[in-house]
Enzyme design. Structure first.
Site, PDB file in Angstrom:
ATOM      1  CG  ASN A   1      -6.630  -1.193   1.630  1.00 36.01           C
ATOM      2  OD1 ASN A   1      -5.964  -0.753   0.703  1.00 36.01           O
ATOM      3  ND2 ASN A   1      -6.087  -1.685   2.738  1.00 36.01           N
TER       4      ASN A   1
ATOM      5  CG  HIS B   1      -3.279   3.286   2.417  1.00 36.86           C
ATOM      6  ND1 HIS B   1      -3.878   2.923   1.231  1.00 36.86           N
ATOM      7  CD2 HIS B   1      -3.229   2.154   3.189  1.00 36.86           C
ATOM      8  CE1 HIS B   1      -4.173   1.629   1.284  1.00 36.86           C
ATOM      9  NE2 HIS B   1      -3.795   1.149   2.445  1.00 36.86           N
TER      10      HIS B   1
ATOM     11  CB  CYS C   1      -0.955  -0.003   1.183  1.00 38.81           C
ATOM     12  SG  CYS C   1      -1.973  -1.495   1.301  1.00 38.81           S
TER      13      CYS C   1
END
Length: 312
Positions: A267, A237, A112
């Site tokens: 996500n 994020h 990520c």
């Protein structure tokens, strides 16, 4: 020479998977998911759509906005943990599809935090005078590595792509500072198992993320010679609303100064920051001269952050 972001683009799959859809697949509820993650729905790529396809679509949008031709790209960096195949890389596949004949190409695997790693890498090549235009793409087809019978992880992930063209900007704009880091001792908390399913120790990842995202935000501000009051917008994020809020509170920013797309897309790993960046620019929330902090964390464990003064 100063490096900044010249243009951005994204690709969002059409198929929507809602929390109510997931209620029929695993033992969970819409309320449980929203309360713990902030996610209401996520996008799922079609079976015949892979990371390279999404990356190309996002890249074309970014190149158009940047007014940079594909043949003028010097480097292509793709951040992903879900490549179409082990090799050739996604970056080489999109180099061919874009017609970026002179660009070198490589994939980056930092989960990520991958997009942050890519932007910083591109910055270094540009400011050294080696290259002029670097395409950075964050793309994931996380639905391909999700255990749809695991209620703890099935609710979290979505698919998508975001891209940015990094290139030279005026001295009073561009990337002001950055931080990249890793802690391999935490690798067992978030990994891909032998069945190619994502395994996560949610409690440990949460603790790490809350601490590291906040610290990295403060660090890049200080490195840039700025204070919290100088920050105009935060793009964290999009993993979990509680983690995101912790970073916002660390910067003492009002709610409207933080990007929130997790409710729509879940996500999307390396794609989440560039997707959010596109959304906020389109909404007019980021203006020329604004100081923007972008920060991410991921498996590895890895993290990365930049402070950028927006504009060319």
């Amino acid at each position: 020479m100063k490096a900044g972001i010249l243009g951005v683009g994204r690709y969002i799959p059409e198929k929507v998977l809602t929390n109510h859809d997931l209620e029929k697949m695993v033992e969970t509820s819409d309320e449980w998911i929203r309360t713990r993650t902030g996610i209401e729905e996520r996008r799922i790529a079609a079976d015949d759509v892979f990371s390279s396809h999404m990356a190309v679509a996002a890249a074309k949008n970014a190149l158009e906005q940047a007014e940079v031709a594909a043949e003028d790209l010097d480097m292509i960096l793709v951040a992903t943990v879900t490549p179409d195949q082990s090799f050739p890389t996604v970056s080489c596949m999109i180099q061919e599809q874009l017609g970026a004949k002179k660009a070198c190409a490589m994939d980056i695997s930092a989960a990520c935090a991958g997009f942050m790693y890519g932007v910083v890498t591109g910055k270094q090549f540009i400011e050294s005078g080696t290259y002029k235009h670097v395409l950075v793409v964050g793309v994931e087809k996380l639905s391909s590595i999700t255990d749809w019978e695991d209620r703890n992880t099935a609710v979290l992930f979505g698919d998508g792509a975001g891209a940015a063209v990094v290139g030279p900007v005026s001295d009073d704009r561009g990337i002001l500072s950055f931080e990249l880091g890793a802690d391999g001792t935490g690798g067992q908390h978030l990994y891909l198992n032998e069945k190619r399913h994502t395994i996560m120790n949610g409690r440990e990842v949460f603790k790490f993320a809350v601490r590291q995202m906040g610290e990295s935000c403060v660090n890049v501000i200080e490195k840039a010679g700025l204070s919290k009051e100088d920050v105009d917008f935060l793009i964290p994020h999009q993993a979990n609303i509680r983690i995101m809020e912790a970073a916002r509170e660390r910067l003492e920013l009002p709610v409207e100064k933080m990007s929130k797309t997790v409710h729509k897309y879940g996500n999307t790993s390396a794609a989440s920051i560039p997707i959010s960046l596109v959304e906020e620019l389109e909404a007019g929330k980021i203006k020329d001269g604004d100081v923007v902090v972008m920060v991410g964390f991921g498996g590895g464990l890895t993290w990365g952050a930049i402070a950028i003064r927006w504009g060319r």
